[in-house]
Design an enzyme around this catalytic site. Structure first.
Site: not given
Ligand SMILES: *Cc1c(COP(=O)(O)O)cnc(C)c1O
Length: 462
Positions: A111
């Protein structure tokens, strides 16, 4: 480039509006009116670009005239200067699969790749307008930390983060609550992530409240996050020694990351299939199998960032598989609200199956994958990434004409209990993470109640 809402194609918006509003006023999600397609030659000509340069090329397509070229380049370079490795993203091959380490940012999850850019975009735009803004976001664990790191101490901004109390790992929580900056507000909600997400959506839909506090959002529905995530699909394609069509497995919750892969494919990137890998919250696996989208209650898991039963970005793919019929999307979303489910038609379902495979992975399978990979290859995948790895192995028979990727979405040290359970060993912890355990935590606990939440935010907003 112009944008419109998935629920109304008539009104058009600029990137700046899309970015600052986050969610369309009609409840729909913003998408570009059309997506440019790059030729294979154009794509391959970018093979020597750095991650930052490639980001620039891709953001340029989607941001139009919002930023001058120098501004955009500076936003991007500044954003990725916080990463622990200069190349931002790197891969390792494990058992024939390229595991793409997306977790070298300041809060150790993919993220950061998008959020650092968003933080600097807000700063750029608010510096020009001198407007104040209050950002509100829900987190299943990683978005919150990434948003806080990207926005802490930035002028003109406050950031409010809702996380489900006791449902994120301690490391995830401390990465958020140990930040002392006065523009950061952590709220633990007595409920699930879906409850948190619902509260944020309700505040967005309340125009009076939204205007009163100049509210914006950095949830994965923000189009700018999708754009930042498109970049690594191109980057990993271009870093291959021979350009092969890709099959990519994506640990999925809110459907943002895998949707970015879909947009990359629409732009011309040779992706054969995208694998939606989820934990035992198997809403999407069911939907890809039967066309019935039916959220149930969230079952907690050892991959908490994917403990989600309402995949917000899914509406964007629904818009495409309904052949851009905004009225049909509106109807399906109305069904979801009233009947708590919707059913895709046969044509819509087969459109969906053209691009995606899906696999829901049990807790046992997740732990076994972590243990087996540790034993055989001496690597430790975090639980989310292990789910992606397992799904790829399960769904695909390997063939030399393709290359296989699994997105590694978080550093294993964010989930020490799950790792310890799987391999009876603690994952290595970077020093800066050790330090947060000594810091004081700052957060409030609130009931799962819209009115008390609004009161709290109004009190603290400026
Ligand atoms: C947010 C997240 C996901 C999922 O991603 P999306 O874009 O919401 O589908 C998967 N793995 C981790 C570690 C995350 O932080």
């Amino acid at each position: 480039m112009q944008y419109y809402s998935t629920r109304n194609k008539k009104d058009k918006f600029t990137f700046e509006q899309v970015f600052l509003n986050a969610l369309a006023a009609d409840g729909g999600l913003y998408i570009p009116e059309s997506i440019p397609v790059w030729s294979q030659e154009t794509i391959e000509n970018m093979k020597d670009l750095s991650f930052q340069e490639l980001s620039f090329e891709i953001f340029k397509v989607f941001t139009g005239s919002t930023f001058e070229n120098e501004e955009l380049a500076s936003i991007i370079n500044h954003s990725y200067s916080t990463f622990k490795i200069q190349e931002v993203v790197k891969s390792k091959v494990v058992d024939g699969i390229s595991c793409v380490e997306l977790f070298h940012g300041p809060t150790l999850a993919f993220k950061d790749v998008a959020m650092q850019v968003l933080g600097n975009m807000y700063q750029n735009l608010l510096n020009k307008s001198k407007n104040k803004m209050n950002l509100v976001t829900a987190t299943s664990g990683d978005t919150g930390a990434a948003a806080i790191d990207a926005l802490k101490s930035k002028p003109y901004l406050n950031i409010f983060v809702l996380h489900p109390e006791h449902k994120v790992s301690e490391t995830q929580r401390r990465l958020m609550t140990s930040v002392a900056d006065s523009n950061v507000f952590n709220i633990a909600i007595q409920g699930t992530f879906d409850d948190c997400q619902y509260l944020v959506k309700e505040m967005f839909n309340d125009t009076e409240f939204r205007n009163k506090i100049q509210m914006s959002g950095v949830n994965s529905i923000n189009w700018a996050r999708i754009v930042a995530q498109i970049v690594y699909y191109f980057y990993i394609y271009l870093k291959q020694s021979v350009f092969k069509r890709m099959i990519v497995s994506v640990p999925t919750g809110n459907f943002g990351d895998v949707y970015a892969g879909y947009v990359a494919k629409k732009m011309g990137l040779p992706i054969e299939k995208l694998i939606i890998a989820s934990n035992h919250n198997n809403l999407l696996e069911n939907c890809i199998a039967t066309g019935l989208y039916k959220p149930s209650t969230v079952k907690p898991s050892i991959s908490p960032s994917m403990d989600i039963q309402v995949a917000s970005n899914f509406e964007r793919i629904v818009f495409d598989i309904c052949e851009h019929n905004d009225l049909r999307v509106k109807q399906l979303m109305q069904d979801l609200k009233e009947k708590k489910q919707f059913q895709l038609s046969d044509i819509e379902l087969s459109n969906l199956q053209k691009y995606f495979l899906a696999c829901s992975v049990s807790e046992e399978e997740t732990k076994n994958t972590i243990a087996e990979l540790h034993k055989a290859f001496n690597v430790i995948l975090d639980p989310h990434s292990a789910i992606g790895f397992y799904a790829l192995k399960k769904l695909v028979s390997f063939d030399n004409n393709y290359s296989y990727f699994c997105l590694e979405t978080a550093h294993p040290c964010k989930f020490p209990d799950a790792i310890h359970d799987a391999i009876q060993m603690d994952p290595p912890v970077p020093n800066f993470v050790k330090e947060i355990f000594a810091k004081k935590e700052k957060f409030v606990v609130l009931k799962n109640d819209l009115d008390s939440l609004k009161k709290y935010i109004i009190l603290k907003a400026s």
